[in-house]
Design a protein around this motif. Structure first.
Motif, PDB file in Angstrom:
ATOM      1  N   VAL A  28      55.215 -18.292  25.800  1.00 59.33           N
ATOM      2  CA  VAL A  28      56.150 -17.792  24.970  1.00 59.33           C
ATOM      3  C   VAL A  28      55.743 -18.290  23.507  1.00 59.33           C
ATOM      4  N   ALA A  29      55.224 -19.378  23.291  1.00 61.64           N
ATOM      5  CA  ALA A  29      54.840 -19.670  22.041  1.00 61.64           C
ATOM      6  C   ALA A  29      53.314 -19.991  22.046  1.00 61.64           C
ATOM      7  N   THR A  50      52.222 -16.210  17.405  1.00 59.04           N
ATOM      8  CA  THR A  50      53.039 -17.351  17.056  1.00 59.04           C
ATOM      9  C   THR A  50      54.030 -17.586  18.079  1.00 59.04           C
ATOM     10  N   TYR A  51      54.931 -16.663  18.067  1.00 64.20           N
ATOM     11  CA  TYR A  51      56.140 -16.618  19.055  1.00 64.20           C
ATOM     12  C   TYR A  51      56.178 -15.172  20.069  1.00 64.20           C
ATOM     13  N   SER A  52      56.101 -15.095  21.045  1.00 69.69           N
ATOM     14  CA  SER A  52      55.940 -13.863  21.896  1.00 69.69           C
ATOM     15  C   SER A  52      57.020 -12.760  21.593  1.00 69.69           C
ATOM     16  N   ARG A  53      57.947 -13.125  21.103  1.00 67.33           N
ATOM     17  CA  ARG A  53      59.147 -12.079  20.545  1.00 67.33           C
ATOM     18  C   ARG A  53      58.454 -11.241  19.369  1.00 67.33           C
ATOM     19  N   HIS A  56      52.682 -10.589  21.556  1.00 65.13           N
ATOM     20  CA  HIS A  56      51.653 -11.111  22.348  1.00 65.13           C
ATOM     21  C   HIS A  56      50.479 -10.481  22.502  1.00 65.13           C
TER      22      HIS A  56
END
Length: 394
Positions: A28-29, A50-53, A56
């Motif tokens: 996720v991160a 950074t953050y998968s939202r 990725h």
């Protein structure tokens, strides 16, 4: 109080070789080296996650492969579903007071978005016949921001007048948003035809195995592409790394699957057209298709989709499904297996009976997504199903 040592750092095993298959990155991160490094990533001075939202590796790999297939000028944005791709485009490009022209022969949930959700947000919508460029041109207003069409409509398989609609959009300064799911990059080149934005339900023939739900949206203009990407991040339309990995794997066999399924679909359409009880067959590769001339000019292939209609109402429809031995009855398409669906109770059930009738979707109307089975037994199975429907109709 007992002091505890910090957790050990994770060190990746060293290797001078690289994996042949793309690894799955479910994290996720991603840890950065500090504020300076994070700033550099967000400001585009270095590359990283950074953050998968926000992105990725698996989505990035898939986006690159999809863009290559479509001849797209940038990677575009992978989303959690085809409808998520459409949502990202609509929310990125529209605001209160804007107007949209949509083809009146779209996937059912697209029609619901246009007829219910966008008006709720103060966005005007007009539906018009995509096979008639004059009808689309007549529906365009000064406030029209975009026109949304499918090249081959779902599920009636009508062929849009893409050249005429693209010209109308250019004249009006409106964006042409084109759904290329049914046709796929193997059957049609949307950017070459003048599309400004292309969307896909990657779930379907591109991924090809009914085990990954994804969408993709790409705009020719880099500023619009960036806006769509930001909107997808903000709305949380992020795809699963595992689904992206599955879809990327599916793309390796896509050209072969498309060719085989298209060949069998043509044979199925011909067999269905010969059977008593079949009122009509819709297949873009047949000379009796209502848009056969346009199909021949636009499409590289007739595709893997066939639609047909039998008489006898719901009893005959039920008998046909029960008589289709070994053929899954499911609301999807593009699988390696042939799938039978009934738009009146699946993709277009949200429409009124009158709305479905206006599109030619009756109780006896079926859509077939042809898969990779051996041709002879598959055609025989459909012949048996049609006979069962005819018996129930008498």
């Amino acid at each position: 109080m007992t002091e505890r040592s910090p957790p050990p750092r994770i060190h990746w095993p060293a290797s001078v070789s690289r994996p042949v298959a793309t690894p799955i990155f479910p994290s996720v991160a991603y840890a950065a080296g500090g504020p300076d490094e994070l700033d550099a990533q967000y400001e585009g001075r270095t590359e990283g996650w950074t953050y998968s939202r926000e992105g990725h590796p698996n989505a990035a790999v898939l986006a690159d492969r999809l863009a290559a297939l479509e001849g797209a000028p940038n990677p575009g944005t992978v989303t959690a579903s085809g409808m998520a791709a459409l949502t990202a485009v609509m929310m990125a490009l529209l605001e209160k007071g804007d107007h949209v022209v949509g083809g009146d022969q779209l996937y059912g949930r697209c029609l619901v978005m246009l007829s219910e959700e966008l008006p709720r947000l103060g966005i005007g919508v007009t539906l018009a016949d995509p096979t008639d460029a004059a009808a689309i041109r007549g529906a365009i207003r000064p406030e029209t921001r975009l026109v949304l069409i499918e090249v081959v409509s779902n599920p009636t398989l009508r062929i849009a007048d893409v050249a005429g609609i693209a010209a109308a959009c250019r004249e009006a300064g409106a964006l042409l948003v084109l759904d290329n799911t049914f046709t796929t990059p193997a059957g049609f080149a949307p950017f070459e035809a003048g599309a400004d934005v292309v969307i896909h339900s990657v779930t379907k023939l591109l991924a090809g195995h009914s085990d990954a739900m994804l969408g993709w949206a790409c705009a020719a203009d880099p500023e619009i592409a960036a806006r769509i990407a930001r909107t997808a991040i903000t709305l949380g339309l992020t795809p699963s790394p595992f689904d992206c990995w599955l879809a990327e794997r599916g793309l390796h066999s896509f050209p072969l699957r498309f060719e085989r399924a298209s060949s069998t679909a043509g044979a199925l359409a011909d067999r269905l057209a010969e059977l008593p009880g079949v009122r009509r067959v819709l297949y873009p590769g047949r000379a009796d298709h209502p848009d056969s001339g346009r199909a021949a000019a636009l499409l590289r292939s007739g595709g893997n989709m066939v639609s047909f209609e039998v008489g006898g109402g719901r009893p005959a429809a039920q008998a046909l499904v029960e008589g289709a031995a070994g053929i899954p009855f499911a609301p999807t398409l593009g699988d390696v297996a042939t799938v039978l669906s009934h738009p009146a109770t699946s993709s277009h059930r949200a429409l009124t009976e009158e709305g479905r009738a206006a599109l030619g979707i009756t109780e006896g109307f079926f859509r077939v997504s042809v898969g990779l089975e051996e041709e002879g037994p598959l055609l025989d199975a459909f012949e048996g199903a049609v006979r069962a429907a005819a018996a129930a109709a008498t």
